[in-house]
Design a protein around this motif. Structure first.
Motif, PDB file in Angstrom:
ATOM      1  N   GLU A 439     -27.946 -94.769  16.344  1.00  0.00           N
ATOM      2  CA  GLU A 439     -29.341 -94.548  16.116  1.00  0.00           C
ATOM      3  C   GLU A 439     -30.094 -93.470  17.002  1.00  0.00           C
ATOM      4  O   GLU A 439     -31.061 -92.879  16.365  1.00  0.00           O
ATOM      5  N   ASP A 440     -29.958 -93.596  18.030  1.00  0.00           N
ATOM      6  CA  ASP A 440     -30.418 -92.390  18.870  1.00  0.00           C
ATOM      7  C   ASP A 440     -30.286 -90.988  18.308  1.00  0.00           C
ATOM      8  O   ASP A 440     -30.951 -90.139  18.336  1.00  0.00           O
ATOM      9  N   ASN A 441     -28.639 -90.617  18.005  1.00  0.00           N
ATOM     10  CA  ASN A 441     -28.581 -89.499  17.503  1.00  0.00           C
ATOM     11  C   ASN A 441     -29.138 -89.141  16.250  1.00  0.00           C
ATOM     12  O   ASN A 441     -29.914 -88.202  16.033  1.00  0.00           O
ATOM     13  N   TYR A 442     -29.352 -90.199  15.231  1.00  0.00           N
ATOM     14  CA  TYR A 442     -29.960 -90.093  13.984  1.00  0.00           C
ATOM     15  C   TYR A 442     -31.388 -89.689  14.542  1.00  0.00           C
ATOM     16  O   TYR A 442     -32.033 -88.876  13.723  1.00  0.00           O
ATOM     17  N   ARG A 443     -32.113 -90.476  15.337  1.00  0.00           N
ATOM     18  CA  ARG A 443     -33.621 -90.331  15.553  1.00  0.00           C
ATOM     19  C   ARG A 443     -33.759 -88.862  16.113  1.00  0.00           C
ATOM     20  O   ARG A 443     -34.695 -88.317  15.939  1.00  0.00           O
ATOM     21  N   ASN A 444     -32.830 -88.248  17.202  1.00  0.00           N
ATOM     22  CA  ASN A 444     -32.962 -87.064  17.668  1.00  0.00           C
ATOM     23  C   ASN A 444     -32.875 -86.094  16.743  1.00  0.00           C
ATOM     24  O   ASN A 444     -33.666 -84.974  16.539  1.00  0.00           O
ATOM     25  N   LEU A 445     -31.815 -85.995  15.668  1.00  0.00           N
ATOM     26  CA  LEU A 445     -31.774 -85.142  14.538  1.00  0.00           C
ATOM     27  C   LEU A 445     -32.787 -85.080  13.943  1.00  0.00           C
ATOM     28  O   LEU A 445     -33.536 -84.148  13.306  1.00  0.00           O
ATOM     29  N   PHE A 446     -33.336 -86.620  13.402  1.00  0.00           N
ATOM     30  CA  PHE A 446     -34.408 -86.597  12.776  1.00  0.00           C
ATOM     31  C   PHE A 446     -35.633 -85.871  13.314  1.00  0.00           C
ATOM     32  O   PHE A 446     -36.522 -85.179  12.530  1.00  0.00           O
ATOM     33  N   ASN A 447     -35.969 -86.093  14.476  1.00  0.00           N
ATOM     34  CA  ASN A 447     -37.059 -85.530  15.214  1.00  0.00           C
ATOM     35  C   ASN A 447     -37.075 -84.100  15.533  1.00  0.00           C
ATOM     36  O   ASN A 447     -38.037 -83.308  15.508  1.00  0.00           O
ATOM     37  N   LEU A 448     -35.926 -83.473  15.796  1.00  0.00           N
ATOM     38  CA  LEU A 448     -35.482 -82.064  16.077  1.00  0.00           C
ATOM     39  C   LEU A 448     -35.420 -81.149  14.961  1.00  0.00           C
ATOM     40  O   LEU A 448     -35.394 -80.179  15.207  1.00  0.00           O
ATOM     41  N   ALA A 449     -35.380 -81.725  13.627  1.00  0.00           N
ATOM     42  CA  ALA A 449     -35.514 -81.031  12.347  1.00  0.00           C
ATOM     43  C   ALA A 449     -36.633 -80.267  12.180  1.00  0.00           C
ATOM     44  O   ALA A 449     -37.710 -80.500  12.573  1.00  0.00           O
ATOM     45  N   THR A 450     -36.473 -78.792  12.067  1.00  0.00           N
ATOM     46  CA  THR A 450     -37.419 -77.841  11.847  1.00  0.00           C
ATOM     47  C   THR A 450     -38.067 -78.027  10.562  1.00  0.00           C
ATOM     48  O   THR A 450     -39.325 -77.433  10.555  1.00  0.00           O
ATOM     49  N   ASN A 466     -40.614 -87.561  10.731  1.00  0.00           N
ATOM     50  CA  ASN A 466     -40.336 -87.160  11.762  1.00  0.00           C
ATOM     51  C   ASN A 466     -41.519 -86.253  12.646  1.00  0.00           C
ATOM     52  O   ASN A 466     -42.557 -86.077  12.240  1.00  0.00           O
ATOM     53  N   LYS A 467     -41.035 -86.036  13.868  1.00  0.00           N
ATOM     54  CA  LYS A 467     -42.129 -85.437  14.815  1.00  0.00           C
ATOM     55  C   LYS A 467     -42.761 -84.273  14.102  1.00  0.00           C
ATOM     56  O   LYS A 467     -43.979 -83.808  14.121  1.00  0.00           O
ATOM     57  N   THR A 468     -41.930 -83.328  13.482  1.00  0.00           N
ATOM     58  CA  THR A 468     -42.289 -82.152  12.857  1.00  0.00           C
ATOM     59  C   THR A 468     -43.379 -82.354  11.992  1.00  0.00           C
ATOM     60  O   THR A 468     -44.208 -81.501  11.732  1.00  0.00           O
ATOM     61  N   ALA A 469     -43.231 -83.256  11.192  1.00  0.00           N
ATOM     62  CA  ALA A 469     -43.989 -83.669  10.002  1.00  0.00           C
ATOM     63  C   ALA A 469     -45.534 -83.844  10.580  1.00  0.00           C
ATOM     64  O   ALA A 469     -46.604 -83.347   9.940  1.00  0.00           O
TER      65      ALA A 469
END
Length: 810
Positions: A439-450, A466-469
């Motif tokens: 879940e952490d890996n998914y959330r990190n990839l989710f939030n680090l996506a450009t 995600n954070k980018t959005a």
């Protein structure tokens, strides 16, 4: 005495002074009231606190009546029954209301005469319940008032009839009855008072199960407040003696007459009980006699007993086998925190022998915080009836094994013990850790996506992003998750959202362009790739939005550059054509003008052909001017370059310009002092000014208007020089500008796009070379033109020429 009148007066004065002093002291003594602190708790309807916090109930009414007669000031201290007992022990209050008399309480409390006898407790149920006798409570949950005599009495009742129940202790009688109404308890033990059911609990009814009578009254702390006890004895005795007193009135109001007047049927019931006991005694004696007479059957009975013991042995063996086959550890713990029973798996896991299990405490199998946690949960089981906990079991050799332990109460030979199981959760812990890491890996990839990522439900509501959005759109995460996707779309795209969602439903995927509105209202162009997927047990739209604002801008710039390039190529082609024609035309005109002049030299001046030859010369001159304009458009005209001052040039032309425009047009010069010079051909610049001013005058027409001629200097960067005519790699820097603006009819976009095309004109008699010549002259001077026009608002032409650092030549 009669001989001393003054002495008599003095005596009278002293007597009056003492009399007044005695009266004042008596009045002060009469006004002094004793303050009595009385502890109350919630025991409706006998005792409770109203919604406004005031004390209410039978005991409060009686106490207020006694306090008025005894000149007391009563201060009520609310709390639970247990808090009231503690405050009475610590002398924080003077008395406690509605206390049941017991020998244990008599050790630390003093009681006045008892004045009310109640049933110890009645078991209440909901009207739809099938509970009708004590045996119907087997396996049920029963709620009881905590800190009262009910738990002990009910436990004795249950043990006498060999039934097993789960007891839940509550802080107040209201909570007891509320738990029965809500269904969290099957029955509840509360006082047998009519007011309870008549006022608040219409869904409940009494069962026939009733406890032994209980004495209720007031209690004071041990050894003190003897005057309070005397007052209660005196006042209560007086009230009981008077059938019309407030005592009987309030008692009837709270309980009903049948509660304190013993019904006649009770005597018959008592007689039946006594008769039954006598019959039981007689039957018991007869049974003993029969046993003595039937001793010959003793052997048979012994055999049957052996069979029963053997059966019991086999049942115990079966029980042991069943316990030992359990996948986890099994245990029974006494109230003293000792193991009473356990299975073999517990010995194997803990590495302790049977003899060691008899010596250790359950808490010895845990360390640190786990030990404290297990201790609290064991206490919870004995208080609440059940609990569970996760902790590391420490084996004899020090190995830590994570376990999940459960426990509940059970009766073992009349003693409440804890029975439970423990399951090894090592694998579950690993799975939980792996799941958390995933879940952490998914959330990190989710939030680090450009790219922005949105997860929408089937109705289009945003359930995750995600954070980018939310950073690109300017929202917080909470704000974004409260929006519908259509609230983010630009109005031009929002109308297409339902159709696109339907497309995704039909094809499972879709790619399209859209536009999002940021929180500040600005537009962000996006390319969306959306797919229908399964997410946390529901169908959702998984959408990736890529910001293509810069790409769109570059595409627009590219298209604009392509248009400019095509236009420049067109102008260049036309310029080459115009230049070639103008040169050839000039050669022809040179021959025509030369031959005409030679003919004039040879012909007689009075000949009729002289006029014809002059007309030939005039026509050829006009044709030469036309050729000159074509050469100017092509940029191949002859320029005499010098450093000139535009302000001086315009001032010299002012008179000529004024006579060239219509009388309804007003010409204004707005000249910047100390204007830098430019390297230009003065004649060509004059032609530009003349053409533009005359065009402005014609645009104003018959109406009144203003033609403003303005000069100035400005620092132009690359961005400013992009949207100009003749953007042929102009370098940024200082430019001198000449702006000619009018308030005429203006031009629309189509006309503005063709304004510099050769042979394009909006005039009936125009040739369409004036503005083309202006463009050619500006191109020859490596300058640029900015044009702004709106229909009915006027037109502005700004000529930009590179500034020179040399002084102007006079």
């Amino acid at each position: 005495m009669d001989n001393y009148p003054s002495l008599r007066l003095i005596n009278k004065a002293i007597f009056l002074f003492l009399l007044v002093l005695i009266m004042l002291l008596n009045a002060q003594h009469a006004e002094a009231k004793r303050t009595v602190k009385a502890g109350i708790y919630n025991f409706m309807p006998m005792l409770y606190s109203d919604t406004d916090g005031s004390a209410k109930g039978f005991f409060v009414t009686i106490l207020n009546h006694i306090a008025q007669k005894e000149n007391w000031e009563v201060q009520y201290v609310p709390g639970t029954f247990q808090e009231g007992q503690d405050r009475l022990k610590n002398a924080q209050i003077d008395l406690l209301l509605c206390v049941g008399y017991t020998e244990e309480r008599d050790k630390y409390m003093d009681f006045p005469k008892e004045f009310l006898v109640l049933d110890w407790g009645t078991i209440y149920k909901v009207k739809s319940s099938s509970i009708s006798n004590i045996f119907d409570l087997e396996g049920k949950k029963v709620s009881i008032l905590k800190g009262s005599l009910y738990p002990t009495g009910f436990q004795e009742l249950a043990e006498n009839f060999h039934i097993h129940v789960t007891i839940k202790e509550m802080n107040t009688s209201n909570e007891v009855l509320a738990s029965v109404v809500s269904g969290s308890a099957d029955a509840g033990v509360a006082p047998n008072l009519s007011g309870i059911l008549n006022k608040s609990w219409q869904k409940l009814e009494r069962t026939p199960i009733i406890f032994t009578p209980l004495k209720l009254g007031y209690a004071v702390n041990e050894g003190n407040n003897g005057d309070l006890i005397s007052a209660f004895d005196r006042e209560i005795t007086a009230m009981k003696a008077d059938k019309s007193s407030i005592y009987y009135h309030e008692l009837e109001h709270v309980m009903g007459k049948e509660q304190y007047v013993i019904p006649k049927g009770a005597y018959w019931a008592l007689f039946g009980i006594v008769a039954t006991l006598l019959l039981v005694i007689a039957w018991n004696r007869n049974l003993k006699r029969q046993v003595r007479l039937k001793t010959e059957h003793l052997e048979t009975e012994i055999t049957e007993r052996r069979i029963s013991e053997q059966k019991l042995f086999h049942e115990r063996e079966f029980s042991n086998e069943a316990l030992n086959s359990l996948p986890g550890v099994f245990y029974i713990i006494s109230p003293e925190n000792r193991f009473l029973r356990w299975n073999e798996n517990f010995e194997t896991v803990s590495e302790y022998s049977s003899e060691e299990f008899c010596q250790i405490s359950p808490l010895d199998l845990f360390e640190g915080n786990g030990r404290n946690l297990v201790k609290e949960r064991i206490e919870d089981v004995f208080v609440k009836g059940a609990s569970d906990v996760e902790a590391d079991l420490i084996t004899k050799c020090g190995k830590h094994i994570p376990y999940h332990f459960t426990g509940r109460t059970i009766q073992v030979e009349g003693v409440t013990c804890l029975i439970g199981m423990g399951i090894d959760i090592t694998e579950r812990k690993k799975m939980d850790a792996a799941l958390a890491e995933s879940e952490d890996n998914y959330r990190n990839l989710f939030n680090l996506a450009t790219d922005s990522i949105f997860i929408l439900d089937v109705e289009g509501n945003i359930i995750d992003a995600n954070k980018t959005a939310y950073e690109r759109l300017g929202y917080t995460r909470e704000e974004l998750l409260s929006l519908h996707v259509c609230e983010l779309d630009h109005p031009d795209f929002a109308a297409h959202a339902p159709r696109r969602l339907q497309q995704i439903n039909d094809q499972r995927t879709a790619i399209f362009e859209s536009g999002n509105l940021r929180k500040d209202g600005s537009l962000m162009s996006i390319e969306v790739s959306s797919r229908l997927i399964e997410y946390k047990g529901q169908q959702v739209y998984f959408s990736i939005a890529r910001d293509i604002t810069e790409r769109k801008r570059l595409e627009e710039e590219h298209q604009s550059l392509e248009k400019q390039l095509l236009h420049a190529q067109k102008l260049e082609s036309l310029g080459v054509l115009a230049g070639g024609i103008a040169h050839d035309f000039n050669n022809i005109l040179t021959s025509i003008i030369g031959n005409a002049e030679l003919a004039l030299l040879r012909i007689n001046k009075e000949s009729p052909g002289v006029d014809n030859l002059h007309k030939i010369e005039e026509a050829a001159a006009r044709a030469a001017d036309l050729a000159k304009q074509m050469l100017a458009y092509s940029g191949k005209g002859k320029f005499v370059i010098e450093n000139i001052n535009l302000n001086l040039l315009l001032e010299d032309m002012l008179h000529m310009l004024e006579v060239s425009i219509s009388k309804k047009s007003v010409l204004r010069l707005n000249l910047l002092p100390d204007l830098p010079s430019v390297e230009a051909d003065a004649t060509q610049i004059r032609q530009i000014v003349m053409n533009l001013v005359i065009n402005s005058s014609e645009a104003i027409g018959e109406k009144s208007g203003v033609i403003a001629v303005t000069t100035g200097c400005m620092d132009c960067n690359k961005d400013y020089l992009k949207n100009v005519w003749l953007d042929e790699n102009l370098s940024q820097g200082f430019y001198v500008y000449l702006e000619i603006a009018d308030t005429g009819c203006g031009m629309d976009k189509d006309t503005l796009a063709k304004v510099f095309d050769p042979f394009f004109t909006t005039k009936f008699t125009g040739r369409g070379l004036g503005m083309a010549a202006v463009l050619g002259i500006v191109r020859g001077h490596k300058g640029a033109i900015k044009v702004y026009s709106e229909p009915s608002k006027g037109t502005s032409f700004k000529i930009l020429l590179p500034a020179s650092d040399k002084p102007a030549e006079i």
